[in-house]
Design an enzyme around this catalytic site. Structure first.
Site, PDB file in Angstrom:
ATOM      1  N   GLY A 105       0.699  -0.856  -0.270  1.00  0.00           N
ATOM      2  CA  GLY A 105      -0.107  -0.014  -0.263  1.00  0.00           C
ATOM      3  C   GLY A 105       0.778   0.963  -0.157  1.00  0.00           C
ATOM      4  N   CYS A 106      -0.017   2.259   0.170  1.00  0.00           N
ATOM      5  CA  CYS A 106       1.338   3.770   0.549  1.00  0.00           C
ATOM      6  C   CYS A 106       2.530   3.432   1.567  1.00  0.00           C
ATOM      7  CB  CYS A 106       0.551   5.111   0.576  1.00  0.00           C
ATOM      8  SG  CYS A 106      -0.773   4.872  -0.986  1.00  0.00           S
ATOM      9  N   ILE A 107       2.683   2.450   2.326  1.00  0.00           N
ATOM     10  CA  ILE A 107       3.870   2.131   3.626  1.00  0.00           C
ATOM     11  C   ILE A 107       5.302   1.672   3.414  1.00  0.00           C
ATOM     12  CG2 ILE A 107       2.066   1.236   5.008  1.00  0.00           C
ATOM     13  CD1 ILE A 107       2.734  -1.670   4.202  1.00  0.00           C
TER      14      ILE A 107
ATOM     15  N   SER B 478       6.102   8.266   3.561  1.00  0.00           N
ATOM     16  CA  SER B 478       6.813   6.418   3.785  1.00  0.00           C
ATOM     17  C   SER B 478       7.809   6.949   2.946  1.00  0.00           C
ATOM     18  CB  SER B 478       5.545   5.760   2.540  1.00  0.00           C
ATOM     19  OG  SER B 478       4.390   5.517   3.466  1.00  0.00           O
TER      20      SER B 478
END
Ligand code: SF4
Ligand code: SF4
Lengths: 107, 530, 205
Positions: A105-107, B478
């Site tokens: 994901g956006c991680i 991130s």
């Protein structure tokens, strides 16, 4: 495709079939990353597996640190501690050892 | 994951590198497989007549998107954009110069769609779409974060981002997809968020959060999920639930809502702000994801839709939601759902509204109280996220997207400095991880592409002792937490704007209306409760 | 407004690269003045006064040529720009240079072309009446190249002239939250798929 202990893994080293998982695989994967799994590692791995069993997804970092802190002592409830166990990140490396899919994901 | 490359050194001044042809040549990111392709309606593997399919697709895009055709035709090769892409500056591969990137696509376009290219291909640099070209497409169009920096400097406003989207769309049509994006999209349109967090996990995570905040502040800040009849529906990137430092931003949103006393909710059906449909250029998939939000808004009967801190989510929300799903104003009578939604939405507020606009408005109206000294241990700078900076607005005033976040930050902390002017606002450098590149298999280009931003940050670290970098985009956060340490920064220096808000905000303790919140009373209350 | 600044001053280019801007702008302004001066060859009868204003600018040709040489120099000298250039990019510059220089030679050297004769010829062209053509070499080169230029105009990168006015990133209005912008193909598609969407929308509960 590559294999670890006879189980298929994808290009990023995650298990293709999650039900293939067993302890030897985790040990073998860790060896590949120059890590010897200690009691503390197993605590985290087991927690990850239990959580996944219940929710079908890896826990959020915050949830993980809090739970580890609760169960194994406050001094362990922070991401620094978890990173010391899993230098590539508890989310990514930890999940791989525990036979979970990679959280993306956006991680 | 590829470790065998050199992390670029940070120069004192940002120089235009000498070209090194082919440094970033390669196979590109991991390719998608059937399992992820089919649900999106793409072929599971490279189709046999791929050339034909690709050319037809190009023709379709050319006629669909005026932008694509104008951009392909208008370039005069003036070279103004050549030194504007962070990926070129960081990697020195000439194919990362925006115009060269476009040329990968343009040369094929010329060969097949222009007179000159059909008859004098050599003369105008027209090329056939062969295997090598297709590989180059896959590789180099996944080294573009669609940040649009190049378009700001091009005399014709040619936007390489749009060419990248078109190229990825063609690639998907012939069955060559990117694993990262397409896998995530699959989760987003079935489960409702990019991470694939199912409802119980989400609920559990939010409960955890409530517990934590109450422990820390003694205030019962709530994180409602699927609460029908709430006023505001918050759509935030799912990274806010899951990742660090994002979650502290989520804590901030909750505190602001709590202080305002407004009722709000999130939706487990549409629990994602990010919309990767844009990255792969697919209008249909982008729409599918956006429609989940319309449905959630209708079902939950909210009157306002708000977007959390996410860069391209805000671009999609601001620029396309109205078109895609009717979150906005001016729906056509014939569009039943959009009409219904817009009647339900409160037209006194902008729809959709950004959380920064919301907090900013409260600050302006003196609804929030802050103890700015809580952030005195920080010296802060702000990274304009590319999609917010170059594709949206905030507050309805010119340049509001630059002004509002800065005003919010300055309202909650005392020490603020900006980075060098040519690296912020409309000229901001991308974090290096946007546009669907935020995946481990692209680490090399991510690190190299971060160099220009890191260089500007190093400057303010030296001159003003900046130790905190604020961003309002999940991807930026991130990406930075991964690349900062590579450039000798503290990975924890990256925070959400609302984390600073969260730290400085003064929460009304429960029972304030009794008397002016006297601490002893409040303490006894908690004690008796326990 | 954004558009006007872009077309007259080349604002974006100025932001990005001062040298390219300088040469590019010199060339285009020179070209514009030169073109206006050329109007006298086509205007039937006497020129309206307004054109006299630009007549003193006959040195504009120099600006144009200098601009072109500058652009050419950059294209050859800067490796990044060399990398992105196709043969046609050079040819186009050479073509313009030849036109510019041959024109300048006519104006500024002793072998002046008979301006009146040119005017007759040019006006004749407008009515498809092939009058007598002056025969000086410079002039022939000049006019021939101009014809070539006009011929390739619609198939070459000279299309950037109208292109700039169509550029979506420069001419769009920022009002997406207030107005729905939907393209015809998307609307059609929406209509066709409406039933399906209704179904999915209802089902996911
Ligand atoms: S959009 Fe951004 S990443 Fe893509 S070519 Fe332009 S500057 Fe580079
Ligand atoms: S700045 Fe624009 S016109 Fe100039 S080379 Fe780049 S894309 Fe082409």
């Amino acid at each position: 495709m590559a294999e670890i202990c006879g189980a298929e893994v994808d290009e990023e080293g995650f298990l293709v079939d999650l039900s293939d998982w067993n302890k030897e695989i985790a040990v073998e994967m860790a060896k590949g990353d120059d890590i010897e799994l200690s009691e503390e590692h197993w605590d985290v791995i087991n927690f990850l597996r239990d959580y996944f069993e219940e929710y079908q997804i890896a826990p959020a970092v915050r949830v993980l640190t809090k739970a580890i802190g609760k169960q194994f002592g406050k001094e362990k409830g922070n991401s620094k501690y978890l990173y010391s166990l899993f230098p590539y990140g508890p989310g990514k490396q930890g999940c791989r050892f525990a036979g979970l899919p990679k959280p993306t994901g956006c991680i | 994951m590829a470790d065998d490359f050199e992390v670029p050194k940070l120069p004192t001044y940002l120089e235009i590198p000498k070209m090194n042809e082919g440094v970033m040549a390669g196979d590109g990111p991991f390719k998608s497989v059937e399992e992820f392709q089919t649900p999106l309606g793409f072929p599971g593997a490279k189709v046999d007549n791929w050339q034909e399919v690709a050319i037809n697709k190009m023709g379709e895009l050319k006629s669909k998107y005026r932008s694509v055709q104008v951009f392909l035709d208008a370039c005069v090769k003036c070279g103004a954009c050549t030194d504007k892409c962070h990926y070129f500056l960081g990697s020195s591969d000439p194919k990362n110069m925006p115009v060269a990137r476009q040329d990968l696509f343009r040369s094929v376009y010329r060969r097949h769609f222009t007179f000159a290219g059909k008859y004098f291909p050599k003369l105008v640099g027209a090329k056939e779409l062969d295997d090598a070209m297709l590989d180059d497409w896959y590789n180099y169009f996944h080294q573009c974060s669609q940040c649009r920096r190049c378009s700001v400097f091009c005399p014709y406003g040619i936007d390489t981002a749009e060419i990248s989207m078109a190229a990825r769309e063609v690639l998907d049509a012939v069955g060559i997809g990117q694993k990262y994006c397409n896998q995530i999209l699959g989760k987003a349109i079935t489960i409702g968020n990019n991470l694939g967090l199912p409802e119980p996990a989400l609920r559990d995570t939010l409960l955890d959060l409530e517990e934590e905040i109450e422990e820390e502040t003694g205030v019962a800040v709530k994180y409602p999920l699927d609460q029908k009849g709430a006023e505001i529906l918050l759509i935030t990137p799912s990274a806010d639930f899951f990742a660090e430092p994002h979650i502290d931003g989520l804590i901030g949103y909750g505190k602001v809502f709590h202080q305002d006393g407004v009722s709000w909710t999130m939706s487990s059906y549409a629990s994602e702000g990010a919309n990767f449909g844009m990255f792969i250029g697919s209008y249909d998939i982008m729409r599918k994801a956006a429609l989940r939000i319309r449905k959630a808004a209708l079902d939950l009967e909210v009157s306002r839709v708000m977007v959390g801190e996410c860069g391209h989510a805000w671009r999609v929300a601001y620029s396309f939601w109205n078109t895609l799903s009717g979150v906005g104003a001016g729906a056509d009578i014939s569009d039943e759902h959009a009409m219904k939604l817009q009647n339900q939405l409160d037209s006194r507020y902008p729809q959709p509204q950004h959380i920064i606009e919301y907090t900013h408005d409260l600050i302006q109206r003196n609804k929030l109280k802050f103890d700015k000294s809580a952030n005195d241990d920080r010296t802060v700078t702000f990274h304009d996220s590319c999609n917010v900076a170059r594709a949206t607005n905030m507050g309805g005033i010119p340049n509001g997207q630059f002004i509002l976040p800065r005003e919010v930050i300055k309202a909650v902390c005392n020490n603020y400095v900006d980075m060098e002017r040519s690296t912020i606002m409309e000229s901001t450098f991308c974090c290096g991880g946007g546009g669907g590149l935020l995946t481990d298999d692209l680490m090399e280009i991510r690190i190299k592409g971060a160099m220009p931003r890191m260089q500007a940050l190093k400057e303010v670290e030296k001159t003003d002792a900046v130790d905190t970098l604020v961003a309002i985009c999940a991807i930026c956060k991130s990406q930075f937490s991964k690349v900062l340490p590579k450039f000798d920064f503290d990975p924890y220096m990256i925070v959400s704007a609302h984390q600073l808000v969260s730290e400085a905000i003064i929460m009304d303790k429960p029972q304030t209306d009794d008397s002016e919140a006297e601490m002893p009373i409040e303490e006894t209350i908690t004690e008796t409760v326990e | 407004m954004r558009m006007a600044r872009e077309v007259v001053l080349f604002e974006s280019l100025f932001k990005s690269n001062k040298w390219t801007w300088l040469f590019g702008w010199l060339f285009h302004v020179g070209l514009l003045l030169v073109l206006i001066r050329h109007a006298r060859y086509f205007w039937p009868g006497d020129l309206p006064e307004i054109f006299l204003l630009v007549q003193p600018f006959k040195y504009a040709a120099f600006a144009m040529v200098i601009g072109l040489i500058g652009l050419m120099g950059r294209r050859i000298a800067v490796e990044r720009i060399r990398y992105i250039s196709a043969p046609s990019d050079y040819l186009m510059l050479i073509l313009m240079l030849v036109i510019g220089i041959s024109g300048a030679v006519m104006t500024f050297t002793s072998n002046h072309t008979d301006v009146i004769m040119v005017k007759q010829f040019a006006s004749g062209l407008l009515t498809f009446d092939w009058a007598n053509l002056p025969t000086e070499v410079h002039f022939l080169v000049h006019i021939f190249m101009v014809f070539v230029l006009m011929a390739i105009f619609p198939i070459s990168k000279l299309l950037h002239v109208p292109g700039v006015f169509f550029s979506p990133t420069r001419n769009q209005v920022d009002d997406a939250r207030k107005k729905r912008h939907i393209s015809p193909w998307a609307l059609r598609q929406e209509k066709e798929q409406e039933v399906r969407l209704n179904e999915t929308l209802g089902k996911d509960e």
